[in-house]
Design a protein around this motif. Structure first.
Motif, PDB file in Angstrom:
ATOM      1  N   SER A   1      52.825   7.424 -60.504  1.00  0.00           N
ATOM      2  CA  SER A   1      52.865   6.282 -59.591  1.00  0.00           C
ATOM      3  C   SER A   1      53.250   6.699 -58.177  1.00  0.00           C
ATOM      4  O   SER A   1      52.675   6.213 -57.193  1.00  0.00           O
ATOM      5  CB  SER A   1      53.850   5.232 -60.111  1.00  0.00           C
ATOM      6  N   LYS A   2      54.215   7.621 -58.055  1.00  0.00           N
ATOM      7  CA  LYS A   2      54.635   8.092 -56.732  1.00  0.00           C
ATOM      8  C   LYS A   2      53.470   8.736 -55.983  1.00  0.00           C
ATOM      9  O   LYS A   2      53.288   8.532 -54.782  1.00  0.00           O
ATOM     10  CB  LYS A   2      55.768   9.106 -56.874  1.00  0.00           C
TER      11      LYS A   2
ATOM     12  N   GLU B   1      50.181   8.262 -56.703  1.00  0.00           N
ATOM     13  CA  GLU B   1      49.147   7.234 -56.502  1.00  0.00           C
ATOM     14  C   GLU B   1      49.452   6.354 -55.301  1.00  0.00           C
ATOM     15  O   GLU B   1      48.544   5.982 -54.533  1.00  0.00           O
ATOM     16  CB  GLU B   1      49.055   6.382 -57.763  1.00  0.00           C
ATOM     17  N   LEU B   2      50.724   6.030 -55.099  1.00  0.00           N
ATOM     18  CA  LEU B   2      51.124   5.153 -53.996  1.00  0.00           C
ATOM     19  C   LEU B   2      51.283   5.894 -52.667  1.00  0.00           C
ATOM     20  O   LEU B   2      51.585   5.288 -51.646  1.00  0.00           O
ATOM     21  CB  LEU B   2      52.439   4.453 -54.342  1.00  0.00           C
TER      22      LEU B   2
ATOM     23  N   ARG C   1      54.778   8.559 -66.094  1.00  0.00           N
ATOM     24  CA  ARG C   1      54.093   7.489 -65.379  1.00  0.00           C
ATOM     25  C   ARG C   1      54.748   7.199 -64.030  1.00  0.00           C
ATOM     26  O   ARG C   1      54.077   6.794 -63.072  1.00  0.00           O
ATOM     27  CB  ARG C   1      54.020   6.231 -66.245  1.00  0.00           C
ATOM     28  N   ALA C   2      56.050   7.398 -63.940  1.00  0.00           N
ATOM     29  CA  ALA C   2      56.744   7.217 -62.663  1.00  0.00           C
ATOM     30  C   ALA C   2      56.335   8.299 -61.676  1.00  0.00           C
ATOM     31  O   ALA C   2      56.168   8.040 -60.480  1.00  0.00           O
ATOM     32  CB  ALA C   2      58.256   7.235 -62.885  1.00  0.00           C
TER      33      ALA C   2
ATOM     34  N   VAL D   1      43.865   7.055 -63.913  1.00  0.00           N
ATOM     35  CA  VAL D   1      43.696   6.431 -62.590  1.00  0.00           C
ATOM     36  C   VAL D   1      42.590   7.139 -61.800  1.00  0.00           C
ATOM     37  O   VAL D   1      42.826   7.657 -60.706  1.00  0.00           O
ATOM     38  CB  VAL D   1      45.020   6.419 -61.797  1.00  0.00           C
TER      39      VAL D   1
END
Length: 263
Positions: free
Chosen positions: A186-187, A189-190, A182-183, A206
């Protein structure tokens, strides 16, 4: 000839710190938040330690299980499988362990009952929405202009990623190595990374935020998800029932809907 690869591994000390931090993670509960954690009111509370990639599907599964079993309340703690194993070894009170690989589960075999594989998964390349860097496959991850993020090799998804990259003799220099899938997601996605190796099911959580570039089966790795009761559980019978339920049609239907493959 390109050299086999992966970048320098995350220092053991840093990962140990991550594992210790995971011990402090709050538990996510399904059902009534006002229910007593001691299992009062006639309900038995089960604590399930689940791999990060199981977060969404297990939350749905917990609600379904509670509906089928009114006397049970299910609480979850999600983290990288290696962090969950550290929790088990530290004696954190829990009833069930579910990891994203058999290797991690085998490492705590003295603490668990017999594990059962209840799902499988595959890797994809997560990119920004619309795949702005036009990533087409694993070989593109070697481009120096591409910011790639991977999970640390001690993490199941990082181990699988290392396996597929080395099999193709590809050298990838990630901008960071993360403690769980998930980390990594997230990287991407952001926008902090252009691409990353994640599970197919995580990319699907997502939609509209990341794209998933498929990896051919001949280049991919199959992730196996086992679950087992913990010998330290105060509710061994109920914990064993939950583990068995994960292989039943209702649970398998939820897993298929989330993109997991049949065990």
């Amino acid at each position: 000839m390109p050299s086999p690869a992966f970048s320098a591994p995350t220092p053991r000390r840093a990962l140990a710190a991550l594992g210790a931090a995971a011990l402090l993670l709050p538990l996510a509960a399904c059902g009534d938040d006002n229910a007593d954690s001691s299992g009062s009111g006639g309900r038995t509370e089960l604590t399930v330690l689940g791999a990060a990639s199981l977060t969404d599907v297990f939350k749905a599964a917990g609600k379904a299980y509670e509906k089928e079993h009114p006397g049970i309340r299910v609480k979850f703690s999600f983290a990288g499988s290696q962090a969950l194993a550290a929790q088990v070894e530290q004696g954190v009170p829990a009833d069930v362990l579910a990891t994203a690989d058999t290797t991690t589960m085998h490492g705590v075999r003295s603490e668990t009952g017999k594990p059962a594989v209840f799902a499988r998964n595959r890797l994809v390349i997560a990119t920004g929405e619309g795949n702005p860097k036009k990533v087409k496959g694993l070989a593109d991850l070697t481009e120096s202009s591409l910011k790639v993020v991977l999970a640390a090799p001690e993490v199941p998804v990082g181990r699988y990623g290392k396996q597929v990259l080395e099999a193709q003799k590809l050298k990838v220099e990630p901008v960071s190595q993360e403690p769980d899938v998930r980390a990594v997601l997230s990287k991407v996605e952001l926008g902090e990374a252009d691409a990353g190796l994640v599970y197919k099911t995580d990319a699907a959580t997502v939609p509209g935020k990341v794209d998933a570039v498929g990896i051919p089966d001949r280049q991919n790795a199959i992730a196996s998800y086992p679950a087992a009761t913990l010998k330290s559980s105060e509710h061994r019978k109920e914990a064993a029932a939950f583990v068995r339920w994960l292989s039943t049609p209702p649970a398998q239907k939820l897993l298929r809907k989330a993109g997991f493959q049949h065990p």
